[in-house]
Design an enzyme around this catalytic site. Structure first.
Site, PDB file in Angstrom:
ATOM      1  N   GLU A 136      -4.317   1.390 -13.457  1.00 56.10           N
ATOM      2  CA  GLU A 136      -3.623   0.152 -13.051  1.00 56.10           C
ATOM      3  C   GLU A 136      -4.414  -1.092 -13.456  1.00 56.10           C
ATOM      4  O   GLU A 136      -4.194  -2.170 -12.906  1.00 56.10           O
ATOM      5  CB  GLU A 136      -3.365   0.142 -11.534  1.00 56.10           C
ATOM      6  N   HIS A 148      -5.513  -1.433  -4.218  1.00 56.11           N
ATOM      7  CA  HIS A 148      -4.244  -0.696  -4.315  1.00 56.11           C
ATOM      8  C   HIS A 148      -4.408   0.637  -3.594  1.00 56.11           C
ATOM      9  O   HIS A 148      -5.365   1.376  -3.861  1.00 56.11           O
ATOM     10  CB  HIS A 148      -3.880  -0.449  -5.782  1.00 56.11           C
ATOM     11  N   HIS A 169      -2.001   3.899  -1.125  1.00 61.74           N
ATOM     12  CA  HIS A 169      -0.691   4.511  -0.864  1.00 61.74           C
ATOM     13  C   HIS A 169      -0.531   4.742   0.645  1.00 61.74           C
ATOM     14  O   HIS A 169      -0.647   5.881   1.105  1.00 61.74           O
ATOM     15  CB  HIS A 169      -0.580   5.851  -1.604  1.00 61.74           C
ATOM     16  N   HIS A 206       5.901   3.708  -3.582  1.00 60.86           N
ATOM     17  CA  HIS A 206       4.612   3.984  -4.236  1.00 60.86           C
ATOM     18  C   HIS A 206       3.414   3.535  -3.384  1.00 60.86           C
ATOM     19  O   HIS A 206       2.646   4.363  -2.927  1.00 60.86           O
ATOM     20  CB  HIS A 206       4.599   3.331  -5.633  1.00 60.86           C
TER      21      HIS A 206
HETATM   22  O1  2HA Z   1      -4.974   5.475  -9.322  1.00 62.51           O
HETATM   23  O2  2HA Z   1      -2.631   5.037  -7.552  1.00 62.51           O
HETATM   24  O3  2HA Z   1      -0.892   3.916  -9.178  1.00 62.51           O
HETATM   25  C1  2HA Z   1      -3.799   6.182  -9.225  1.00 62.51           C
HETATM   26  C2  2HA Z   1      -2.717   5.330  -8.726  1.00 62.51           C
HETATM   27  C3  2HA Z   1      -1.768   4.836  -9.717  1.00 62.51           C
HETATM   28 ZN    ZN Z   2      -0.780   4.106  -6.993  1.00 66.30          ZN
END
Ligand code: 2HA
Ligand code: ZN
Length: 273
Positions: free
Chosen positions: A123, A146, A148, A218
């Protein structure tokens, strides 16, 4: 680890924070396998003379980031696990220097010979695009996280919460801290293939609307002054989503704060808006 890196207190502080954050992300179950990535703008924190860039491996960028030319960034590695990052950050991340024209980067925390197949996060386009915008805006935010978060991702699987207004109304209504710390709510980006320039651009387009951007089905991207500050914003909104699902699982429909109560909080904590 390179010698100059060990003696740089500011940079080692950032690395320590990243390791702490990686542990939180793993413990929360938000970081399955290689999920998530982290970056931090180190520009101005590295005074060591690293002028001989020929020593360091160089890689091309898909587009130029002229504002970032000459800048330094901590970035996690592609395919690396958060739980490994927590234990050994510099084996699972790197420091890059962007070339003066903003079209290439050097990995400066590793020698050419022990680079193996290490590369920065998939990313990277989104991370660099965000850092460029933050710099253009003279923002104090240097960290981009980032991850999840299950609860927030789950909400975006539900049709009615694929509407940003509806999503934020629910999240703000679940507990008062949500509007205090994330006053602009989540900026929702509809599903787009990860790791692409397209998702980077769509994310960038929403950066002026919120410090927390939600990629539908996501995960989240958050910006903060440090990585733990960015994490807090995601954590607060995830708690709202958890409360929502807890009440639903108990067989009830959550009442939520009323519009008046939300406005009252807004007025008290964000009178400027
Ligand atoms: O690093 O989260 O979006 C892996 C991810 C891709
Ligand atoms: Zn991701």
């Amino acid at each position: 680890m390179k010698e100059w890196l060990k003696s740089n207190k500011k940079v080692t502080r950032v690395i320590k924070d990243v390791a702490e954050l990686a542990n939180y992300l793993w413990q929360r179950g938000w970081a399955e396998r290689n999920a998530g990535n982290i970056s931090y703008n180190l520009s101005g924190m590295i005074q060591e003379d690293l002028s001989n860039m020929d020593e360091y491996p160089v890689f091309g960028l898909d587009r130029g980031y002229p504002e970032l030319g000459g800048g330094y960034f901590f970035v996690t590695g592609t395919g690396k696990r958060m739980r490994d990052l927590a234990r050994n950050p510099m084996k699972n991340a790197c420091i890059i220097k962007v070339s003066d024209d903003g079209r290439h980067y050097h990995i400066i925390s590793r020698n050419k010979k022990n680079l193996y197949d290490f590369r920065p996060t998939s990313e990277l386009p989104t991370h660099l695009a965000i850092h460029e915008q933050l710099k253009l805006n003279d923002s104090p935010n240097r960290a981009v996280v980032h991850t999840h978060p299950n609860e927030l991702v789950a909400l975006t699987q539900i049709k009615e919460f694929q509407q940003e207004k509806e999503l934020n109304r629910i999240l703000w209504g679940m507990h008062p801290e949500a509007i205090v710390f994330v006053p602009n709510g989540l900026a929702l980006v509809p599903y787009i293939l990860p790791g692409t320039e397209t998702i980077a651009q769509a994310t960038l387009d929403r950066l002026s609307d919120s410090e927390v951007i939600m990629w539908e089905k996501h995960g989240t991207f958050a910006v903060g002054e440090d990585v733990l500050d960015a994490f807090d914003k995601i954590d607060i909104m995830s708690k709202s989503a958890r409360i929502f699902f807890m009440v639903r699982q108990a067989g009830y429909v959550p009442e939520g704060l009323t519009d008046e109560q939300i406005n009252e909080l807004k007025k008290k904590f964000h009178p400027e808006n």
